[in-house]
Design an enzyme around this catalytic site. Structure first.
Site, mmCIF file in Angstrom:
data_model
loop_
_atom_site.group_PDB
_atom_site.id
_atom_site.type_symbol
_atom_site.label_atom_id
_atom_site.label_comp_id
_atom_site.label_asym_id
_atom_site.label_seq_id
_atom_site.Cartn_x
_atom_site.Cartn_y
_atom_site.Cartn_z
ATOM 1 N N ARG A 1 22.714 59.616 32.273
ATOM 2 C CA ARG A 1 22.618 58.226 32.712
ATOM 3 C C ARG A 1 21.355 57.974 33.550
ATOM 4 O O ARG A 1 21.346 57.123 34.445
ATOM 5 C CB ARG A 1 23.874 57.807 33.502
ATOM 6 N N ARG B 1 21.249 51.680 36.460
ATOM 7 C CA ARG B 1 21.236 50.703 37.555
ATOM 8 C C ARG B 1 20.598 51.172 38.854
ATOM 9 O O ARG B 1 20.252 50.357 39.690
ATOM 10 C CB ARG B 1 22.671 50.234 37.835
ATOM 11 N N ARG C 1 17.581 44.305 32.869
ATOM 12 C CA ARG C 1 19.014 44.060 32.665
ATOM 13 C C ARG C 1 19.375 42.601 32.914
ATOM 14 O O ARG C 1 20.223 42.044 32.229
ATOM 15 C CB ARG C 1 19.811 44.976 33.611
ATOM 16 N N ASP D 1 25.021 52.861 24.203
ATOM 17 C CA ASP D 1 26.315 53.173 24.805
ATOM 18 C C ASP D 1 27.227 53.781 23.753
ATOM 19 O O ASP D 1 27.052 53.532 22.558
ATOM 20 C CB ASP D 1 26.976 51.927 25.393
ATOM 21 N N TYR E 1 39.146 54.830 24.377
ATOM 22 C CA TYR E 1 38.806 53.443 24.739
ATOM 23 C C TYR E 1 39.355 52.451 23.717
ATOM 24 O O TYR E 1 39.816 51.364 24.068
ATOM 25 C CB TYR E 1 37.283 53.273 24.866
#
Ligand code: CP3
Length: 343
Positions: free
Chosen positions: A24, A28, A37, A74, A149
């Site tokens: 990752r 962010r 973003r 992703d 998920y």
């Protein structure tokens, strides 16, 4: 001879220092990521915009000089490509309409290449701008984590609903896993054909399963995926990341055919050296919260990692993804140290 020390270590060659990158690493904690973003309301649209995705893929390398970039995308693009609705809700993570027996029918693994064509374009763009010596890693979620998920509909601590499906609706579960596996193989082949030089398979939720289920639905699909990729692209290494698999990481390393195994921060290093490093390259395992908390603590942990595992095949990484509140100075201190290691 390949000039990338990351690819060389995965090919079993010895290198001047262990290569490093961070899971990752595009994300962010980087202000330049936040800047791009904010132009997207919809996270998946961001993933499907090659210019933007290629740019954020390269951002961490410019700052920190990692030996590898990881494709910005992703794992949940697979449910999206299969036709399940996926939304990312700010502060609340991904939300999906849980798959049922009825909706399973309509999921179509045949549309992957067309639907995910922008991801291939991102890869081509990144390859054109990659710094010399750096490699590009493609990735997908492993089938169990993606299924978790798809069945749960959101992130969860235990994934109870997804687990119940494994045993209460075994045929429906097997049908779902078969579709995900097919889509994943097709997607990863597309990534390699576009220029991905290594592949990582993220099985972030494998540790909620008991042993026999782990063997059937974590190890066996990983083995089939690795075999399908290596049959067509024998020189593209695969890194398996069965997060928190504990002792089962040994059988995972031995039986799936992966070239490297990702190790979490709790794995005892002496045990990793004895049991896993003889079977596969090891990738890991600094604690992401330690990195966020303390540069000095992280540097001490990195020294121990290098002492114990640094003479064998090692890719230095975190034990899980970098956290959004990680100070840039801590990442820079760690990267600076890792860039100067010499054997
Ligand atoms: O590693 C990288 O820098 C490449 C990009 C990448 C992302 N997700 C971008 C992302 C990778 C490799 C992933 C993998 C991923 N996605 C996993 C496996 C690894 C792991 O962390 O266990 C999982 C389980 C997901 C699913 C996912 N995506 C969740 C649960 C969330 C929400 C929670 C969170 O971390 O925000 C995402 C969103 C996501 N994926 C973000 C990023 C940068 C944050 C979205 C934003 O910027 O708003």
């Amino acid at each position: 001879m390949n000039e990338s020390r990351f690819l060389r270590v995965l090919a079993g060659e010895s290198v001047d220092r262990p290569p490093f990158w961070f899971m990752r690493q595009a994300g962010r904690y980087l202000p330049e990521y936040q800047e791009i973003r904010k132009d997207f309301d919809n996270f998946l649209s961001f993933c499907y915009t090659p210019d933007a995705a290629a740019e954020v893929t390269l951002q961490p390398l410019r700052r920190f000089g990692m030996d590898a970039a990881i494709l910005f995308c992703d794992i949940l693009v697979i449910p999206d490509a299969l036709g399940q609705e996926v939304r990312f809700v700010k502060g609340d993570g991904p939300q999906l309409e849980p798959v049922t027996e009825k909706t399973l029918e309509s999921l179509d693994p045949g549309k992957v290449r067309k639907h995910l064509a922008p991801v291939a374009e991102t890869i081509r763009q990144v390859r054109r701008s990659l710094p010399p010596g750096a490699a590009l890693i493609g990735f997908a979620g492993a089938p169990w984590t993606v299924a978790a998920y798809m069945l749960e509909g959101r992130t969860s601590r235990q994934f109870s609903k997804a687990k119940h499906t494994v045993w209460q609706q075994p045929e429906m579960f097997a049908g779902l896993m078969a579709k995900i596996e097919r889509a994943t193989i097709d997607y990863l082949l597309m990534q390699i054909e576009a220029g991905a030089q290594a592949i990582q398979l993220f099985d972030s939720w494998c540790a909620v399963l008991p042993e026999q289920t782990f063997r059937q639905w974590v190890m066996a699909p990983a083995r089939r995926i690795v075999a399908a990729l290596r049959a067509k692209h024998p020189y593209v290494p695969v890194i398996g990341f069965p997060l928190r698999a504990g002792a089962l990481a040994v059988d995972y390393a031995r039986e799936t055919g992966v070239q490297a195994v990702g190790i979490d921060a709790l794995a005892p290093l002496d045990w990793v050296r004895r049991e896993i490093q003889p079977l596969a390259c090891v990738q890991g395992n600094l604690d992401p919260e330690l990195l966020a908390s303390s540069a000095a603590g992280t540097l001490a942990a990195a020294e121990r990692l290098l002492d114990v595992l640094g003479e064998g095949p090692l890719v230095v990484n975190l034990g899980h993804g970098i956290l959004p509140h990680t100070p840039l100075a801590h990442v820079e201190a760690l990267a600076a140290r890792l860039r100067e290691v010499r054997r």
